[in-house]
Design a protein around this motif. Structure first.
Motif, PDB file in Angstrom:
ATOM      1  N   MET A   1       0.851  -1.168   0.000  1.00  0.00           N
ATOM      2  CA  MET A   1       0.000   0.000   0.000  1.00  0.00           C
ATOM      3  C   MET A   1       0.898   1.233   0.000  1.00  0.00           C
ATOM      4  O   MET A   1       1.939   1.248   0.647  1.00  0.00           O
ATOM      5  CB  MET A   1      -0.904   0.014   1.229  1.00  0.00           C
ATOM      6  N   TYR A   2       0.461   2.241  -0.720  1.00  0.00           N
ATOM      7  CA  TYR A   2       1.217   3.487  -0.839  1.00  0.00           C
ATOM      8  C   TYR A   2       0.366   4.658  -0.355  1.00  0.00           C
ATOM      9  O   TYR A   2      -0.848   4.673  -0.559  1.00  0.00           O
ATOM     10  CB  TYR A   2       1.616   3.731  -2.298  1.00  0.00           C
ATOM     11  N   LEU A   3       1.025   5.620   0.274  1.00  0.00           N
ATOM     12  CA  LEU A   3       0.376   6.872   0.665  1.00  0.00           C
ATOM     13  C   LEU A   3       0.725   7.908  -0.388  1.00  0.00           C
ATOM     14  O   LEU A   3       1.896   8.249  -0.572  1.00  0.00           O
ATOM     15  CB  LEU A   3       0.860   7.328   2.041  1.00  0.00           C
ATOM     16  N   ILE A   4      -0.298   8.388  -1.080  1.00  0.00           N
ATOM     17  CA  ILE A   4      -0.115   9.394  -2.123  1.00  0.00           C
ATOM     18  C   ILE A   4      -0.704  10.712  -1.613  1.00  0.00           C
ATOM     19  O   ILE A   4      -1.863  10.762  -1.201  1.00  0.00           O
ATOM     20  CB  ILE A   4      -0.812   8.971  -3.436  1.00  0.00           C
ATOM     21  N   ASN A   5       0.102  11.758  -1.628  1.00  0.00           N
ATOM     22  CA  ASN A   5      -0.348  13.076  -1.213  1.00  0.00           C
ATOM     23  C   ASN A   5      -0.891  13.834  -2.412  1.00  0.00           C
ATOM     24  O   ASN A   5      -0.295  13.806  -3.491  1.00  0.00           O
ATOM     25  CB  ASN A   5       0.812  13.877  -0.614  1.00  0.00           C
ATOM     26  N   ALA A   6      -2.012  14.493  -2.216  1.00  0.00           N
ATOM     27  CA  ALA A   6      -2.589  15.321  -3.283  1.00  0.00           C
ATOM     28  C   ALA A   6      -3.024  16.647  -2.683  1.00  0.00           C
ATOM     29  O   ALA A   6      -3.461  16.705  -1.529  1.00  0.00           O
ATOM     30  CB  ALA A   6      -3.778  14.619  -3.931  1.00  0.00           C
ATOM     31  N   HIS A   7      -2.885  17.698  -3.463  1.00  0.00           N
ATOM     32  CA  HIS A   7      -3.358  19.013  -3.032  1.00  0.00           C
ATOM     33  C   HIS A   7      -4.343  19.527  -4.075  1.00  0.00           C
ATOM     34  O   HIS A   7      -4.002  19.654  -5.246  1.00  0.00           O
ATOM     35  CB  HIS A   7      -2.210  20.006  -2.867  1.00  0.00           C
ATOM     36  N   MET A  35     -16.656   7.469  -2.846  1.00  0.00           N
ATOM     37  CA  MET A  35     -17.793   7.029  -3.673  1.00  0.00           C
ATOM     38  C   MET A  35     -17.391   6.829  -5.132  1.00  0.00           C
ATOM     39  O   MET A  35     -17.884   5.910  -5.788  1.00  0.00           O
ATOM     40  CB  MET A  35     -18.925   8.066  -3.604  1.00  0.00           C
ATOM     41  N   LEU A  36     -16.503   7.664  -5.645  1.00  0.00           N
ATOM     42  CA  LEU A  36     -16.132   7.618  -7.062  1.00  0.00           C
ATOM     43  C   LEU A  36     -15.041   6.597  -7.390  1.00  0.00           C
ATOM     44  O   LEU A  36     -14.836   6.277  -8.565  1.00  0.00           O
ATOM     45  CB  LEU A  36     -15.654   9.010  -7.515  1.00  0.00           C
ATOM     46  N   ALA A  37     -14.337   6.125  -6.388  1.00  0.00           N
ATOM     47  CA  ALA A  37     -13.218   5.211  -6.635  1.00  0.00           C
ATOM     48  C   ALA A  37     -13.693   3.909  -7.271  1.00  0.00           C
ATOM     49  O   ALA A  37     -14.681   3.316  -6.853  1.00  0.00           O
ATOM     50  CB  ALA A  37     -12.491   4.923  -5.333  1.00  0.00           C
ATOM     51  N   GLU A  38     -12.967   3.491  -8.287  1.00  0.00           N
ATOM     52  CA  GLU A  38     -13.210   2.209  -8.941  1.00  0.00           C
ATOM     53  C   GLU A  38     -12.414   1.132  -8.197  1.00  0.00           C
ATOM     54  O   GLU A  38     -11.315   1.410  -7.703  1.00  0.00           O
ATOM     55  CB  GLU A  38     -12.751   2.265 -10.405  1.00  0.00           C
ATOM     56  N   PRO A  39     -12.930  -0.082  -8.118  1.00  0.00           N
ATOM     57  CA  PRO A  39     -12.211  -1.145  -7.379  1.00  0.00           C
ATOM     58  C   PRO A  39     -10.762  -1.340  -7.838  1.00  0.00           C
ATOM     59  O   PRO A  39      -9.879  -1.555  -7.015  1.00  0.00           O
ATOM     60  CB  PRO A  39     -13.049  -2.395  -7.643  1.00  0.00           C
ATOM     61  N   GLU A  40     -10.516  -1.241  -9.141  1.00  0.00           N
ATOM     62  CA  GLU A  40      -9.162  -1.466  -9.656  1.00  0.00           C
ATOM     63  C   GLU A  40      -8.178  -0.355  -9.271  1.00  0.00           C
ATOM     64  O   GLU A  40      -6.973  -0.515  -9.429  1.00  0.00           O
ATOM     65  CB  GLU A  40      -9.167  -1.667 -11.173  1.00  0.00           C
ATOM     66  N   GLU A  41      -8.686   0.772  -8.755  1.00  0.00           N
ATOM     67  CA  GLU A  41      -7.788   1.852  -8.312  1.00  0.00           C
ATOM     68  C   GLU A  41      -7.190   1.541  -6.940  1.00  0.00           C
ATOM     69  O   GLU A  41      -6.178   2.128  -6.562  1.00  0.00           O
ATOM     70  CB  GLU A  41      -8.530   3.189  -8.287  1.00  0.00           C
ATOM     71  N   GLY A  42      -7.801   0.633  -6.201  1.00  0.00           N
ATOM     72  CA  GLY A  42      -7.228   0.176  -4.943  1.00  0.00           C
ATOM     73  C   GLY A  42      -7.280   1.171  -3.795  1.00  0.00           C
ATOM     74  O   GLY A  42      -6.488   1.076  -2.862  1.00  0.00           O
ATOM     75  N   LEU A  43      -8.218   2.112  -3.821  1.00  0.00           N
ATOM     76  CA  LEU A  43      -8.309   3.096  -2.735  1.00  0.00           C
ATOM     77  C   LEU A  43      -8.798   2.408  -1.468  1.00  0.00           C
ATOM     78  O   LEU A  43      -9.859   1.802  -1.446  1.00  0.00           O
ATOM     79  CB  LEU A  43      -9.258   4.232  -3.118  1.00  0.00           C
ATOM     80  N   GLY A  54      -6.931  25.527  -0.106  1.00  0.00           N
ATOM     81  CA  GLY A  54      -7.589  24.347  -0.668  1.00  0.00           C
ATOM     82  C   GLY A  54      -7.648  23.200   0.322  1.00  0.00           C
ATOM     83  O   GLY A  54      -7.855  23.411   1.510  1.00  0.00           O
ATOM     84  N   VAL A  55      -7.399  21.998  -0.197  1.00  0.00           N
ATOM     85  CA  VAL A  55      -7.510  20.788   0.609  1.00  0.00           C
ATOM     86  C   VAL A  55      -6.306  19.888   0.336  1.00  0.00           C
ATOM     87  O   VAL A  55      -5.941  19.669  -0.819  1.00  0.00           O
ATOM     88  CB  VAL A  55      -8.816  20.023   0.264  1.00  0.00           C
ATOM     89  N   ASP A  56      -5.704  19.410   1.406  1.00  0.00           N
ATOM     90  CA  ASP A  56      -4.652  18.394   1.291  1.00  0.00           C
ATOM     91  C   ASP A  56      -5.281  17.040   1.544  1.00  0.00           C
ATOM     92  O   ASP A  56      -6.102  16.888   2.458  1.00  0.00           O
ATOM     93  CB  ASP A  56      -3.547  18.630   2.322  1.00  0.00           C
ATOM     94  N   LEU A  57      -4.878  16.071   0.743  1.00  0.00           N
ATOM     95  CA  LEU A  57      -5.411  14.709   0.862  1.00  0.00           C
ATOM     96  C   LEU A  57      -4.274  13.721   1.008  1.00  0.00           C
ATOM     97  O   LEU A  57      -3.203  13.897   0.426  1.00  0.00           O
ATOM     98  CB  LEU A  57      -6.213  14.346  -0.390  1.00  0.00           C
ATOM     99  N   GLY A  58      -4.539  12.679   1.760  1.00  0.00           N
ATOM    100  CA  GLY A  58      -3.655  11.531   1.827  1.00  0.00           C
ATOM    101  C   GLY A  58      -4.459  10.329   1.355  1.00  0.00           C
ATOM    102  O   GLY A  58      -5.427   9.953   2.013  1.00  0.00           O
ATOM    103  N   LEU A  59      -4.121   9.785   0.207  1.00  0.00           N
ATOM    104  CA  LEU A  59      -4.844   8.656  -0.363  1.00  0.00           C
ATOM    105  C   LEU A  59      -4.011   7.393  -0.147  1.00  0.00           C
ATOM    106  O   LEU A  59      -2.868   7.315  -0.600  1.00  0.00           O
ATOM    107  CB  LEU A  59      -5.101   8.860  -1.854  1.00  0.00           C
ATOM    108  N   PHE A  60      -4.566   6.440   0.559  1.00  0.00           N
ATOM    109  CA  PHE A  60      -3.904   5.162   0.798  1.00  0.00           C
ATOM    110  C   PHE A  60      -4.391   4.206  -0.287  1.00  0.00           C
ATOM    111  O   PHE A  60      -5.564   3.844  -0.323  1.00  0.00           O
ATOM    112  CB  PHE A  60      -4.246   4.641   2.193  1.00  0.00           C
ATOM    113  N   ILE A  61      -3.464   3.846  -1.160  1.00  0.00           N
ATOM    114  CA  ILE A  61      -3.821   3.084  -2.354  1.00  0.00           C
ATOM    115  C   ILE A  61      -3.040   1.780  -2.415  1.00  0.00           C
ATOM    116  O   ILE A  61      -1.815   1.773  -2.299  1.00  0.00           O
ATOM    117  CB  ILE A  61      -3.576   3.930  -3.621  1.00  0.00           C
TER     118      ILE A  61
END
Length: 122
Positions: A1-7, A35-43, A54-61
């Protein structure tokens, strides 16, 4: 699993950033991404925090490689920005494992961004 940062950068109105109270919150954006994540994206999980710009996000994928995880996060964020009317004018200002974003937020917070409450001794 990877933590991806997004702004996600908030839109500007007449050359100024929209005030936080008048725009979508990190909590709402987090819910939309889940809600929008597709299963193959692995969120697996999303953390979100509101900021003045804005908004900072941490996505665990969960993906087999870092490149695949970064690509999945970028696609998901772009799909959310393109498909949600409440995010009109928002932009993806960064997405990846770049520590520069995380360290900039830490510095801007005066070192409080990673502070946790002390655990009381038993």
């Amino acid at each position: 699993m990877y933590l991806i940062n997004a702004h996600l950068r908030a839109p500007e109105i007449e050359g100024r950033l929209a005030p936080p109270g008048g725009r979508m919150s990190a909590r709402e954006i987090r819910r939309l991404l889940l809600m929008l994540a597709e299963p193959e994206e692995g969120l697996e999980h999303v953390y979100g925090e509101d900021h003045a710009d804005g908004v900072d996000l941490g996505l665990f994928i969960r993906r087999p490689t870092l490149d695949a995880a970064e690509s999945a996060a970028a696609r998901l964020c772009a799909r959310c920005l393109d498909g949600v009317p409440g995010l009109a004018g928002w932009s993806l200002a960064g997405c990846g494992t770049d520590l520069v974003l995380a360290l900039a937020r830490f510095k801007a917070s005066g070192g409080q961004a990673c502070q946790r409450p002390a655990i009381a001794a038993r």
